[in-house]
Scaffold this active site. Structure first.
Site, PDB file in Angstrom:
ATOM      1  N   CYS A 187     -15.614  -2.377   0.135  1.00 29.19           N
ATOM      2  CA  CYS A 187     -14.235  -2.704   0.500  1.00 29.19           C
ATOM      3  C   CYS A 187     -13.753  -3.874  -0.353  1.00 29.19           C
ATOM      4  CB  CYS A 187     -14.165  -3.073   1.979  1.00 29.19           C
ATOM      5  SG  CYS A 187     -14.866  -4.700   2.316  1.00 29.19           S
ATOM      6  N   CYS A 213      -8.623 -10.374   1.263  1.00 25.33           N
ATOM      7  CA  CYS A 213      -8.684  -9.968   2.670  1.00 25.33           C
ATOM      8  C   CYS A 213      -8.898 -11.172   3.579  1.00 25.33           C
ATOM      9  CB  CYS A 213      -9.797  -8.942   2.897  1.00 25.33           C
ATOM     10  SG  CYS A 213      -9.897  -8.474   4.631  1.00 25.33           S
ATOM     11  N   LYS A 240      -5.439   7.570  12.483  1.00 28.19           N
ATOM     12  CA  LYS A 240      -5.808   8.132  11.174  1.00 28.19           C
ATOM     13  C   LYS A 240      -6.183   9.609  11.269  1.00 28.19           C
ATOM     14  CE  LYS A 240      -7.332   3.681   9.448  1.00 28.19           C
ATOM     15  NZ  LYS A 240      -8.420   2.888   8.850  1.00 28.19           N
ATOM     16  N   ARG A 277      -1.412   6.672   9.790  1.00 26.32           N
ATOM     17  CA  ARG A 277      -1.533   6.190   8.405  1.00 26.32           C
ATOM     18  C   ARG A 277      -1.566   7.352   7.420  1.00 26.32           C
ATOM     19  NH1 ARG A 277      -3.856   0.975   8.393  1.00 26.32           N
ATOM     20  NH2 ARG A 277      -3.071  -0.149  10.198  1.00 26.32           N
ATOM     21  N   CYS A 295     -16.964  -7.443   6.302  1.00 22.16           N
ATOM     22  CA  CYS A 295     -16.918  -7.758   7.738  1.00 22.16           C
ATOM     23  C   CYS A 295     -17.151  -6.465   8.502  1.00 22.16           C
ATOM     24  CB  CYS A 295     -15.577  -8.412   8.108  1.00 22.16           C
ATOM     25  SG  CYS A 295     -14.259  -7.242   8.474  1.00 22.16           S
ATOM     26  N   LYS A 297      -3.495   1.447  15.072  1.00 26.75           N
ATOM     27  CA  LYS A 297      -3.474   2.388  13.954  1.00 26.75           C
ATOM     28  C   LYS A 297      -4.057   3.741  14.342  1.00 26.75           C
ATOM     29  CE  LYS A 297      -6.120  -0.459  11.467  1.00 26.75           C
ATOM     30  NZ  LYS A 297      -7.093  -1.032  10.507  1.00 26.75           N
ATOM     31  N   CYS A 333     -14.114  -0.911   6.529  1.00 25.09           N
ATOM     32  CA  CYS A 333     -13.113  -0.273   5.661  1.00 25.09           C
ATOM     33  C   CYS A 333     -13.714   0.668   4.619  1.00 25.09           C
ATOM     34  CB  CYS A 333     -12.256  -1.333   4.982  1.00 25.09           C
ATOM     35  SG  CYS A 333     -11.298  -2.304   6.161  1.00 25.09           S
ATOM     36  N   ARG A 366       0.843  -1.197   0.000  1.00 21.62           N
ATOM     37  CA  ARG A 366       0.000   0.000   0.000  1.00 21.62           C
ATOM     38  C   ARG A 366       0.883   1.254   0.000  1.00 21.62           C
ATOM     39  NH1 ARG A 366      -3.780   0.103   5.103  1.00 21.62           N
ATOM     40  NH2 ARG A 366      -5.075  -1.409   4.000  1.00 21.62           N
TER      41      ARG A 366
HETATM   42 FE1  SRM Z   1      -9.195  -1.474   6.483  1.00 21.82          FE
HETATM   43  C1  SRM Z   1      -7.951  -4.150   8.115  1.00 21.82           C
HETATM   44  C2  SRM Z   1      -8.514  -2.870   3.539  1.00 21.82           C
HETATM   45  C3  SRM Z   1      -9.699   1.507   5.023  1.00 21.82           C
HETATM   46  C4  SRM Z   1     -10.813  -0.404   9.289  1.00 21.82           C
HETATM   47  N1  SRM Z   1      -8.307  -3.207   5.939  1.00 21.82           N
HETATM   48  C5  SRM Z   1      -7.813  -4.160   6.766  1.00 21.82           C
HETATM   49  C6  SRM Z   1      -7.045  -5.214   5.969  1.00 21.82           C
HETATM   50  C7  SRM Z   1      -5.607  -4.803   5.928  1.00 21.82           C
HETATM   51  C8  SRM Z   1      -7.212  -6.660   6.447  1.00 21.82           C
HETATM   52  C9  SRM Z   1      -6.237  -7.208   7.438  1.00 21.82           C
HETATM   53  O1  SRM Z   1      -5.952  -6.571   8.476  1.00 21.82           O
HETATM   54  O2  SRM Z   1      -5.774  -8.326   7.205  1.00 21.82           O
HETATM   55  C10 SRM Z   1      -7.726  -5.051   4.589  1.00 21.82           C
HETATM   56  C11 SRM Z   1      -6.903  -5.479   3.377  1.00 21.82           C
HETATM   57  C12 SRM Z   1      -7.818  -5.996   2.297  1.00 21.82           C
HETATM   58  C13 SRM Z   1      -7.149  -6.254   1.018  1.00 21.82           C
HETATM   59  O3  SRM Z   1      -7.103  -7.441   0.606  1.00 21.82           O
HETATM   60  O4  SRM Z   1      -6.679  -5.335   0.374  1.00 21.82           O
HETATM   61  C14 SRM Z   1      -8.187  -3.617   4.654  1.00 21.82           C
HETATM   62  N2  SRM Z   1      -9.011  -0.793   4.634  1.00 21.82           N
HETATM   63  C15 SRM Z   1      -8.818  -1.546   3.529  1.00 21.82           C
HETATM   64  C16 SRM Z   1      -9.035  -0.741   2.267  1.00 21.82           C
HETATM   65  C17 SRM Z   1      -8.151  -1.172   1.115  1.00 21.82           C
HETATM   66  C18 SRM Z   1     -10.514  -0.817   1.883  1.00 21.82           C
HETATM   67  C19 SRM Z   1     -10.875  -0.347   0.500  1.00 21.82           C
HETATM   68  O5  SRM Z   1     -11.621  -1.073  -0.124  1.00 21.82           O
HETATM   69  O6  SRM Z   1     -10.469   0.739   0.078  1.00 21.82           O
HETATM   70  C20 SRM Z   1      -8.759   0.666   2.815  1.00 21.82           C
HETATM   71  C21 SRM Z   1      -7.302   1.036   2.760  1.00 21.82           C
HETATM   72  C22 SRM Z   1      -7.061   2.365   3.360  1.00 21.82           C
HETATM   73  C23 SRM Z   1      -5.692   2.913   3.137  1.00 21.82           C
HETATM   74  O7  SRM Z   1      -5.374   3.198   1.997  1.00 21.82           O
HETATM   75  O8  SRM Z   1      -4.971   3.107   4.121  1.00 21.82           O
HETATM   76  C24 SRM Z   1      -9.178   0.484   4.267  1.00 21.82           C
HETATM   77  N3  SRM Z   1     -10.009   0.291   7.077  1.00 21.82           N
HETATM   78  C25 SRM Z   1     -10.226   1.367   6.279  1.00 21.82           C
HETATM   79  C26 SRM Z   1     -11.128   2.281   6.911  1.00 21.82           C
HETATM   80  C27 SRM Z   1     -11.665   3.583   6.313  1.00 21.82           C
HETATM   81  C28 SRM Z   1     -10.799   4.751   6.636  1.00 21.82           C
HETATM   82  O9  SRM Z   1      -9.716   4.601   7.197  1.00 21.82           O
HETATM   83  O10 SRM Z   1     -11.216   5.859   6.348  1.00 21.82           O
HETATM   84  C29 SRM Z   1     -11.465   1.720   8.130  1.00 21.82           C
HETATM   85  C30 SRM Z   1     -12.488   2.285   9.136  1.00 21.82           C
HETATM   86  C31 SRM Z   1     -11.992   3.447   9.888  1.00 21.82           C
HETATM   87  C32 SRM Z   1     -11.272   3.001  11.116  1.00 21.82           C
HETATM   88  O11 SRM Z   1     -10.097   2.694  11.018  1.00 21.82           O
HETATM   89  O12 SRM Z   1     -11.907   2.929  12.188  1.00 21.82           O
HETATM   90  C33 SRM Z   1     -10.748   0.477   8.229  1.00 21.82           C
HETATM   91  N4  SRM Z   1      -9.301  -2.137   8.403  1.00 21.82           N
HETATM   92  C34 SRM Z   1     -10.090  -1.580   9.372  1.00 21.82           C
HETATM   93  C35 SRM Z   1     -10.037  -2.423  10.535  1.00 21.82           C
HETATM   94  C36 SRM Z   1     -10.795  -2.198  11.867  1.00 21.82           C
HETATM   95  C37 SRM Z   1     -10.005  -1.413  12.813  1.00 21.82           C
HETATM   96  C38 SRM Z   1     -10.691  -1.304  14.147  1.00 21.82           C
HETATM   97  O13 SRM Z   1     -10.518  -0.285  14.807  1.00 21.82           O
HETATM   98  O14 SRM Z   1     -11.383  -2.222  14.564  1.00 21.82           O
HETATM   99  C39 SRM Z   1      -9.207  -3.516  10.196  1.00 21.82           C
HETATM  100  C40 SRM Z   1      -8.836  -4.704  11.087  1.00 21.82           C
HETATM  101  C41 SRM Z   1      -7.813  -4.377  12.101  1.00 21.82           C
HETATM  102  O15 SRM Z   1      -7.166  -3.331  12.114  1.00 21.82           O
HETATM  103  O16 SRM Z   1      -7.645  -5.234  12.976  1.00 21.82           O
HETATM  104  C42 SRM Z   1      -8.779  -3.310   8.839  1.00 21.82           C
HETATM  105 FE1  SF4 Z   2     -11.510  -6.910   4.822  1.00 19.14          FE
HETATM  106 FE2  SF4 Z   2     -13.427  -6.367   6.546  1.00 19.14          FE
HETATM  107 FE3  SF4 Z   2     -11.863  -4.404   5.644  1.00 19.14          FE
HETATM  108 FE4  SF4 Z   2     -13.609  -5.491   4.043  1.00 19.14          FE
HETATM  109  S1  SF4 Z   2     -14.092  -4.372   5.929  1.00 19.14           S
HETATM  110  S2  SF4 Z   2     -11.443  -5.090   3.546  1.00 19.14           S
HETATM  111  S3  SF4 Z   2     -13.649  -7.586   4.684  1.00 19.14           S
HETATM  112  S4  SF4 Z   2     -11.199  -6.084   6.892  1.00 19.14           S
END
Ligand code: SRM
Ligand code: SF4
Length: 561
Positions: A418, A424, A206, A141, A463, A204, A467, A72
Site C-alpha cells: 500500500c 497516508c 465495495k 466505490r 497499518c 464505504k 489496503c 482518486r
Molecule cells: Fe485504503 C483508508 C489507500 C484500497 C481499506 N486507504 C485509506 C486512505 C485513504 C487513508 C485515509 O483514510 O486517510 C489511504 C490513502 C493513502 C494515500 O496516501 O494514498 C488508502 N486504499 C488505499 C490504496 C491507494 C492502496 C494502494 O496502495 O493501492 C487503495 C485505493 C483503492 C481505490 O482505488 O479505491 C486502497 N483500502 C483499500 C483496500 C483494498 C480493496 O478495496 O480492495 C482496502 C481493504 C478492503 C476493505 O475495504 O475492507 C482498504 N483503506 C482501508 C481502510 C479500512 C477500512 C475498514 O473497514 O476498516 C481505511 C481506513 C478507513 O476507512 O477508516 C483505508
Molecule cells: Fe494507509 Fe494503512 Fe491503507 Fe496503508 S493500509 S494506505 S498505511 S490506511
C-alpha cells in the site's frame, strides 16, 4: 439508541455533500479545508493529507503541516483510452507530484495536489471524460472487474456490468459538478438520494467482479463479490458473495478481516438490482454509531447470515437460486504478453507497488502517443497495454527496452504494498518505500532455496486497514509501528482463505530470519503442485482459517494482537 457518529451529522447537514467546500477553496490564508469539509471532499474523491516526512521540521518551526491533497479517479473495471492516459500524465505533472499511483482498486491516485490546484486538476480530469465522484466516502466505490482482455467477449461483459453498477449506485447529488466544474446550481429542483439515502451509507461499500479461474480482484474481500459463471465463452450469470472486508484495528479483536459468504446465483440482468438491494440493506441496517463496526461484514455478523439472506430475498421479491460450481486457481496478475482469442495481444506490465514514475512514466507516455488500443489498470496495481496488433508488439517491446524496464523476478511480481508514508495519515510503518528492499533481501533466500521460478504472494501494508489486501496473501506483513510488522501466513494462493498471525512486531532482520527457513523447508518438503500457504498449513506452521470465518476467532490468545 446509541448516539450517531459525528460523520452522520456532517453528512445530514451537508446539503447533499456540498458543505462549505466551495467557500473553503477561496480561502487563501491556509492550505487546508474546514474539518467537516475534509470528510465531505472524500465523497468527491479527494483527501486532505500532509507530507509526513516534513512534519518534524515544520513542527520545530511552528509552521502549519505541509498540506497536500490526494485525488482518486473513478474508473470502473480500470479501462482508459491512451488519450485519457496522456491527459492524466499531464495533469499529474502540472498539478500533482508528477507520479501516477495505480491502486489496488483499478484506478489512479494523484498525490501532492495543493489546494489552489484542486479545481484545475478536477477540471482536467473532467475534460478527459473522467471523474472522481464517489471514489472515496460512505458510498459505493470504484467497481472493479477481472482484467482478461484476452477473453474478449467475457471481458466486454465484465466492463459493461462494472460500469452499469457503478453508474446506478452513484450519488445523484450534483455537488461534484457544481463545486469542481462550476455547473450552475439547479434552483427549485428538490434533490434526493433514492438508493443511498440522504445520509448516504454508514461506511464505504465495495463491489468486485471476478472471472474464474483467475481471482485477480480477490472476490471475497469486498462487500459484494460477483463470480462470473462462463459457459461457451459467455457469462450466463454471477454467483453472489457478500460481507467481505479487510480492515481491522490492532488490539481490538472485535474488528477483523472477513471473507464474504456465497449467497446464490443471479443472471446478468439481475446483477444491478441485487447490488442495489444489498446496498439498501446496508443503508438501513448498518451501524451508524460506531464507524469501526459499520461495514457490511459487521452488519452480517450482527444480524446473522440467515436474516440477511431473508431480507435480500424479501427486497428482491424472489429467492436467489443456489450458486453454481466455480474454481479459482490463482490471484494476482501474470506479467508479460498474452494472446487474445481475437488475435490481438495484451502486455501486462508490472508496476512496482503501482507507482508510475521516472523511465516508466516516459515509456508509457511514448506508447500512449501511438497506441490505438486501451490501457487497463489492474486490481493489483499493474497496467495492461491492451489490444495490440501482432505487428505492433515489437515497437512496444523496443520502447520498454529503451527505457530499461526489465521484467522482475517471480517473488517481486507477486508482491504488492500500500502507499503508507509519507502521504497516508494512518500509516504506522513504511510500506511502498520499504517493500522493494525487503523483496531484494528475500530474493536472496528464495534463490538459495531454489525457488526462483515459484510463485508466492506477498503483500505489505503500513497499518492494519489492509489496503493491499494482505490478509489474503500467502505472506502478509502489516505495520505495527516504525520498522515493525506482524507477519501473517497461510492465505490461499487463489485468494479464497485468510491467513493467520505467525510472528508479532518483527523488523527487517526478523522477517528475513522467519521466512528463510520456511522457504528452504518448502523447497524440499512440498508435495507436487502444493502452494507455499498450503504447505505451511499442512506442516503445522499455522492453522487454516476456515472460509467465511472471521480472522481473530482462531487465534491462540497469546497471539492476539
Ligand atoms: Fe485504503 C483508508 C489507500 C484500497 C481499506 N486507504 C485509506 C486512505 C485513504 C487513508 C485515509 O483514510 O486517510 C489511504 C490513502 C493513502 C494515500 O496516501 O494514498 C488508502 N486504499 C488505499 C490504496 C491507494 C492502496 C494502494 O496502495 O493501492 C487503495 C485505493 C483503492 C481505490 O482505488 O479505491 C486502497 N483500502 C483499500 C483496500 C483494498 C480493496 O478495496 O480492495 C482496502 C481493504 C478492503 C476493505 O475495504 O475492507 C482498504 N483503506 C482501508 C481502510 C479500512 C477500512 C475498514 O473497514 O476498516 C481505511 C481506513 C478507513 O476507512 O477508516 C483505508
Ligand atoms: Fe494507509 Fe494503512 Fe491503507 Fe496503508 S493500509 S494506505 S498505511 S490506511
Amino acid at each position: 439508541m446509541a448516539q450517531l457518529s459525528r460523520n452522520e451529522t456532517i453528512k445530514s447537514e451537508s446539503r447533499f455533500l456540498r458543505g462549505t467546500i466551495a467557500d473553503g477553496l477561496q480561502v487563501q490564508v491556509t492550505g487546508s479545508l474546514a474539518e467537516d469539509d475534509q470528510q465531505l471532499t472524500k465523497f468527491h474523491g479527494i483527501y486532505q493529507q500532509d507530507d509526513r516526512d516534513l512534519r518534524p521540521e515544520r513542527a520545530k518551526k511552528k509552521m502549519e503541516k505541509a498540506v497536500i491533497f490526494m485525488a482518486r479517479l473513478r474508473v470502473p473495471a480500470g479501462v482508459l483510452t491512451p488519450v485519457q492516459w496522456i491527459a492524466m500524465h499531464d495533469m499529474a505533472a502540472e498539478r500533482g507530484n508528477g507520479t501516477l499511483r495505480l491502486t489496488t482498486r483499478q484506478t489512479i491516485q494523484f498525490h501532492g495536489v495543493i489546494k489552489s490546484n484542486l479545481r484545475p486538476a478536477i477540471q482536467s480530469i473532467h475534460a478527459a471524460m473522467l471523474d472522481t465522484i464517489a471514489a472515496c466516502g460512505d458510498v459505493n466505490r470504484n467497481v472493479i472487474g477481472s482484467v482478461l482482455p484476452w477473453r474478449s467477449a467475457v471481458h466486454d461483459e465484465v466492463v459493461t456490468r462494472a460500469r452499469a453498477i457503478s453508474e446506478h449506485l452513484l450519488p445523484k447529488s450534483r455537488a461534484w459538478h457544481e463545486i469542481w466544474i462550476g455547473d450552475e446550481q439547479v434552483v427549485g429542483k428538490e434533490e434526493d438520494e433514492p438508493i443511498l439515502g440522504r445520509t448516504y451509507l454508514p461506511r464505504k461499500f465495495k463491489i468486485a467482479i471476478a472471472v474464474p479461474p483467475v481471482n485477480d480482484v480477490d472476490a471475497f474481500a469486498h462487500e459484494v463479490g460477483l463470480i462470473a459463471v462462463v459457459r461457451r465463452d459467455q457469462i450466463i450469470g454471477y454467483n453472489v458473495v457478500a460481507g467481505g472486508g479487510m480492515g481491522m484495528t490492532h488490539g481490538e479483536p472485535d474488528t477483523f478481516p472477513r471473507t464474504g459468504d456465497v449467497l446464490g446465483f443471479c443472471t446478468p440482468e439481475q446483477v444491478v438490482e441485487v447490488a442495489e438491494k444489498i446496498v439498501t440493506i446496508q443503508r438501513d441496517w448498518g451501524n451508524r454509531s460506531d464507524r469501526k463496526h459499520a461495514r457490511l461484514k459487521y452488519t452480517i455478523e450482527t444480524h446473522g447470515l440467515d436474516s440477511f439472506r431473508a431480507e435480500l430475498d424479501k427486497r428482491l421479491g424472489y429467492k436467489l437460486p443456489p450458486a453454481k460450481p466455480y474454481r479459482f486457481k490463482r490471484s494476482g496478475d501474470e506479467p508479460g504478453w498474452h494472446e487474445g482469442d481475437d488475435g490481438r495481444w495484451h502486455f501486462v506490465m508490472f508496476v512496482e507497488n503501482g507507482r508510475v514514475h521516472g523511465p516508466m512514466l516516459a515509456a508509457l507516455r511514448a506508447i500512449a502517443e501511438t497506441h490505438d488500443g486501451r490501457f487497463i489498470l489492474t486490481p493489483n496495481q499493474n497496467l495492461v497495454i491492451a489490444d495490440v496488433a501482432p505487428e505492433q508488439r515489437k515497437a512496444i517491446d523496443a520502447v520498454l527496452e529503451a527505457h530499461g524496464l526489465a521484467s522482475p523476478g517471480t517473488l517481486r511480481r507477486n508482491a504488492m504494498a500500500c502507499v503508507a508514508l509519507p502521504t497516508c495519515g494512518l500509516a504506522l510503518a513504511e510500506s511502498e518505500r520499504y517493500l522493494p528492499d525487503l523483496i531484494t533481501a528475500l530474493e536472496a533466500e528464495y534463490d538459495r532455496a531454489g525457488l526462483r521460478d515459484d510463485e508466492i504472494t506477498i503483500r505489505m501494508t503500513g497499518c492494519p486497514n489492509g489496503c493491499a489486501r494482505p490478509y489474503l496473501a500467502e505472506i502478509g506483513l502489516v505495520g505495527t509501528g516504525p520498522g515493525l510488522y506482524n507477519l501473517y501466513l497461510g492465505g490461499a494462493f487463489d485468494g479464497t482463505r485468510l491467513s493467520k498471525l505467525y510472528r508479532k512486531q518483527i523488523g527487517h532482520e526478523g522477517i528475513v530470519a522467519a521466512l528463510a527457513p520456511l522457504f528452504a523447508a518448502y523447497a524440499t518438503g512440498r508435495r507436487k503442485g502444493e502452494s507455499f500457504a498450503d504447505f505451511a498449513i499442512r506442516t503445522g506452521v499455522v492453522a487454516a482459517t476456515i472460509a467465511g470465518n472471521r480472522f481473530h476467532a482462531d487465534l491462540a490468545p497469546e497471539l492476539t494482537v
